[in-house]
Write a protein that holds these residues in place. Structure first.
Motif, mmCIF file in Angstrom:
data_model
loop_
_atom_site.group_PDB
_atom_site.id
_atom_site.type_symbol
_atom_site.label_atom_id
_atom_site.label_comp_id
_atom_site.label_asym_id
_atom_site.label_seq_id
_atom_site.Cartn_x
_atom_site.Cartn_y
_atom_site.Cartn_z
ATOM 1 N N MET A 289 15.182 -65.260 108.872
ATOM 2 C CA MET A 289 15.533 -64.214 109.898
ATOM 3 C C MET A 289 15.696 -62.826 108.732
ATOM 4 S SD MET A 289 13.886 -64.803 112.131
ATOM 5 C CE MET A 289 13.806 -63.821 113.596
ATOM 6 N N ALA A 290 15.512 -61.280 108.412
ATOM 7 C CA ALA A 290 16.131 -61.369 107.896
ATOM 8 C C ALA A 290 16.410 -59.700 108.955
ATOM 9 C CB ALA A 290 15.177 -60.377 106.835
ATOM 10 N N VAL A 291 18.226 -59.275 108.334
ATOM 11 C CA VAL A 291 18.768 -58.433 109.433
ATOM 12 C C VAL A 291 17.928 -57.309 108.614
ATOM 13 C CG1 VAL A 291 21.137 -57.602 110.191
ATOM 14 C CG2 VAL A 291 20.016 -60.223 109.554
ATOM 15 N N LEU A 292 18.420 -55.945 109.708
ATOM 16 C CA LEU A 292 17.940 -55.138 109.351
ATOM 17 C C LEU A 292 18.640 -53.814 110.053
ATOM 18 C CD1 LEU A 292 14.074 -55.182 108.296
ATOM 19 C CD2 LEU A 292 15.245 -54.763 107.674
ATOM 20 N N ASN A 293 18.612 -52.950 110.363
ATOM 21 C CA ASN A 293 19.110 -51.827 111.230
ATOM 22 C C ASN A 293 18.614 -50.894 111.575
ATOM 23 O OD1 ASN A 293 21.762 -53.338 111.127
ATOM 24 N ND2 ASN A 293 22.271 -52.381 108.748
ATOM 25 N N ALA A 294 18.353 -50.464 112.195
ATOM 26 C CA ALA A 294 17.893 -49.247 112.940
ATOM 27 C C ALA A 294 17.806 -48.468 114.138
ATOM 28 C CB ALA A 294 15.222 -50.054 113.130
ATOM 29 N N ARG A 295 16.990 -47.189 114.888
ATOM 30 C CA ARG A 295 17.347 -46.554 115.707
ATOM 31 C C ARG A 295 16.552 -46.600 116.931
ATOM 32 N NH1 ARG A 295 17.231 -41.392 116.864
ATOM 33 N NH2 ARG A 295 15.790 -41.626 114.455
ATOM 34 N N VAL A 296 16.525 -47.226 118.242
ATOM 35 C CA VAL A 296 16.066 -47.298 119.146
ATOM 36 C C VAL A 296 15.540 -45.240 119.506
ATOM 37 C CG1 VAL A 296 15.648 -47.616 121.355
ATOM 38 C CG2 VAL A 296 17.014 -48.769 119.941
ATOM 39 N N THR A 297 14.177 -44.884 120.083
ATOM 40 C CA THR A 297 13.674 -43.622 119.911
ATOM 41 C C THR A 297 13.259 -43.595 121.443
ATOM 42 O OG1 THR A 297 11.673 -44.229 118.671
ATOM 43 C CG2 THR A 297 13.261 -42.853 118.048
ATOM 44 N N VAL A 298 12.250 -44.929 121.944
ATOM 45 C CA VAL A 298 11.815 -45.250 123.193
ATOM 46 C C VAL A 298 11.884 -46.423 123.791
ATOM 47 C CG1 VAL A 298 9.898 -44.773 124.999
ATOM 48 C CG2 VAL A 298 10.321 -43.434 123.002
ATOM 49 N N THR A 299 12.056 -46.854 124.791
ATOM 50 C CA THR A 299 12.341 -48.349 125.379
ATOM 51 C C THR A 299 11.039 -48.010 126.976
ATOM 52 O OG1 THR A 299 14.207 -49.140 124.816
ATOM 53 C CG2 THR A 299 12.862 -50.028 127.006
ATOM 54 N N GLU A 300 9.567 -48.622 126.394
ATOM 55 C CA GLU A 300 9.035 -49.189 127.890
ATOM 56 C C GLU A 300 8.778 -51.148 127.987
ATOM 57 O OE1 GLU A 300 5.223 -46.780 126.997
ATOM 58 O OE2 GLU A 300 5.822 -47.470 124.680
ATOM 59 N N ILE A 301 9.129 -50.772 129.547
ATOM 60 C CA ILE A 301 9.425 -52.158 130.091
ATOM 61 C C ILE A 301 8.177 -52.275 130.924
ATOM 62 C CG2 ILE A 301 10.805 -53.666 132.205
ATOM 63 C CD1 ILE A 301 13.121 -51.065 130.761
ATOM 64 N N THR A 302 7.756 -53.367 130.695
ATOM 65 C CA THR A 302 6.340 -53.689 131.710
ATOM 66 C C THR A 302 6.007 -54.859 132.596
ATOM 67 O OG1 THR A 302 5.480 -55.439 130.233
ATOM 68 C CG2 THR A 302 4.951 -53.606 129.233
ATOM 69 N N GLY A 303 7.479 -55.371 132.430
ATOM 70 C CA GLY A 303 8.256 -56.837 133.755
ATOM 71 C C GLY A 303 8.825 -57.478 132.686
ATOM 72 N N SER A 304 7.914 -58.604 132.550
ATOM 73 C CA SER A 304 8.205 -59.595 131.313
ATOM 74 C C SER A 304 8.563 -59.875 130.462
ATOM 75 C CB SER A 304 6.834 -60.324 131.453
ATOM 76 O OG SER A 304 5.937 -59.754 131.078
ATOM 77 N N GLU A 305 7.796 -57.837 129.787
ATOM 78 C CA GLU A 305 8.207 -57.803 128.288
ATOM 79 C C GLU A 305 9.031 -56.404 128.477
ATOM 80 O OE1 GLU A 305 4.723 -60.317 126.024
ATOM 81 O OE2 GLU A 305 3.956 -57.944 126.764
ATOM 82 N N SER A 306 9.229 -55.753 126.373
ATOM 83 C CA SER A 306 9.964 -54.845 126.870
ATOM 84 C C SER A 306 9.976 -54.475 125.276
ATOM 85 C CB SER A 306 10.783 -54.521 126.824
ATOM 86 O OG SER A 306 11.311 -55.299 127.682
ATOM 87 N N PHE A 307 9.011 -53.217 125.227
ATOM 88 C CA PHE A 307 8.519 -52.210 124.392
ATOM 89 C C PHE A 307 9.009 -51.700 123.202
ATOM 90 C CE2 PHE A 307 4.478 -53.645 125.970
ATOM 91 C CZ PHE A 307 3.860 -54.213 124.818
ATOM 92 N N ILE A 308 9.991 -52.185 122.823
ATOM 93 C CA ILE A 308 11.128 -51.679 121.918
ATOM 94 C C ILE A 308 10.599 -50.454 120.580
ATOM 95 C CG2 ILE A 308 13.520 -51.743 120.940
ATOM 96 C CD1 ILE A 308 14.063 -53.715 122.532
ATOM 97 N N HIS A 309 10.763 -48.997 120.571
ATOM 98 C CA HIS A 309 9.855 -48.390 119.727
ATOM 99 C C HIS A 309 11.757 -47.737 118.860
ATOM 100 C CE1 HIS A 309 6.116 -47.263 121.066
ATOM 101 N NE2 HIS A 309 6.870 -47.861 122.363
ATOM 102 N N LEU A 310 11.418 -48.030 117.285
ATOM 103 C CA LEU A 310 12.359 -47.766 116.211
ATOM 104 C C LEU A 310 12.204 -47.068 115.424
ATOM 105 C CD1 LEU A 310 13.149 -51.562 116.224
ATOM 106 C CD2 LEU A 310 14.414 -50.238 117.164
ATOM 107 N N VAL A 311 13.042 -46.803 114.370
ATOM 108 C CA VAL A 311 12.806 -45.773 113.316
ATOM 109 C C VAL A 311 13.668 -46.567 112.355
ATOM 110 C CG1 VAL A 311 13.576 -43.504 112.463
ATOM 111 C CG2 VAL A 311 12.246 -43.730 114.511
#
Length: 360
Positions: A289-311
């Motif tokens: 694993m490579a470690v990276l730092n990002a900023r969250v813009t939006v989180t979409e929760i579908t129930g069993s999964e989450s889509f986390i939008h990053l910059v």
């Protein structure tokens, strides 16, 4: 066998199909995968004989059929918008191609009942199409295509208008149903997940071109170029423009990603690396694993999964992770990239490495 040789189709000033050469074997399942307006329907129309290519030829079983109209070919086609004869019962809709071919009453009844059983239409055979649900109407159209005993079966997004449960059932059943006929089976879809579920072979399309054709899993894991990788990724492929420097990729902003073993022979210099959303995670899942730092813009929760939008710098990424992750916008987040699944592309977009045959 169906073969297209250097086929192009121009309508006015617009090129709908560009220089496509492809060979589809008898009894094969072939998926046409691409976004809307990528050329899937145009290509199917050329295969069927509904349109004639501006350049190139179409061959079927060793015979040039470029100028042969669809009526003179054994082709069955089912569209996203199902088409049935409204004044005929379900039984008569399914039987119609058999009656046209002059089949006996006993043969018609045998084939209609077999198709109705496979597609669970038995209780509805005496109904008219308008008395059916949308799913039942689409299954009627599929049954009619099945009994036609065509050498080429073309399905143009046939499940797009059906409910989720029925789509899942038919995706599993369709390859089995048509495999019995030995026909060439061509299925168009905009959904990468559907292509993977169907299996067989996949041709990825972009702007009227076939960018790659081969076994579906190979095209997914080993895209020939960046366009193919982007076509075969939903959510969209994450990308970063980097510089390879020895054993590391240098990212904008000073971050580094180790070069995977199978990419270490690449020449140093500018390269775009790509990775799918499920290869990012909020915690370390392995030693690679490579470690990276990002900023969250939006989180979409579908129930069993989450889509986390990053910059990350100027790059926008999506991370797909299991479970519920309710993260506030503008939150700084450390994410982990599984480098075993990196893709690398040269400045011209071609794949810069041949990835190992590893699990997706």
């Amino acid at each position: 066998m169906l073969e297209l040789r250097d086929v192009s189709r121009q309508v006015g000033a617009d090129m709908h199909i560009r220089d496509i050469s492809i060979r589809l074997e008898k009894g094969s399942l072939n998926v046409l995968l691409g976004p809307t307006l990528s050329g899937k329907t145009s290509l199917m129309r050329l295969m069927a004989g509904l349109d004639r290519p501006t350049r190139g030829t179409v061959w079927f079983d060793g015979r040039d059929v470029t100028g042969v109209p669809v009526q003179a070919r054994k082709v069955a086609m089912v569209y996203q918008q199902f088409i049935n004869y409204p004044a005929m019962t379900v039984y008569e809709n399914i039987a119609s191609p058999l009656r046209v071919s002059g089949a006996s009453a006993a043969e018609i009844d045998r084939q209609v009942m077999k198709a109705a059983d496979l597609l669970r239409l038995g209780p509805y055979l005496k109904r008219l199409p308008l008395e059916l649900s949308g799913g039942q109407q689409q299954r009627t159209a599929l049954a009619r295509a099945m009994v036609k005993n065509a050498g080429l079966v073309l399905l143009d997004e046939p499940l797009a208008n059906l409910d989720y449960k029925l789509r899942e059932e038919l995706r599993a059943e369709l390859p089995k149903i048509f495999a019995e006929t030995g026909a060439i089976f061509v299925y168009a879809t905009t959904e990468p997940t559907e292509a993977l579920l169907l299996g067989g072979n996949t041709a990825t399309l972009s702007e009227g071109r076939v960018t790659q054709y081969g076994p579906t899993v190979d095209v997914f894991r080993k895209p020939a170029d960046l366009v193919t990788a982007q076509t075969f990724s939903d959510p969209p492929l994450n990308t970063i423009k980097t510089v390879k420097d020895g054993q590391r990729f240098l990212l904008p902003g000073g971050a580094e990603v180790p070069v995977p073993t199978d990419m270490q022979a690449l020449s140093d210099g500018a390269v775009t690396i790509g990775f799918r959303p499920h290869h990012l995670s909020p915690s370390a899942q392995s030693m690679n694993m490579a470690v990276l730092n990002a900023r969250v813009t939006v989180t979409e929760i579908t129930g069993s999964e989450s889509f986390i939008h990053l910059v990350h710098g100027t790059d926008k990424w999506v991370m797909l992770t299991k479970g519920v992750h309710d993260i506030a916008p503008d939150t700084s987040m450390t994410v982990f990239l599984d480098t075993r699944h990196l893709l690398a592309f040269r400045e011209d977009g071609t794949n810069a490495a041949t990835p190992l045959n590893r699990a997706a």
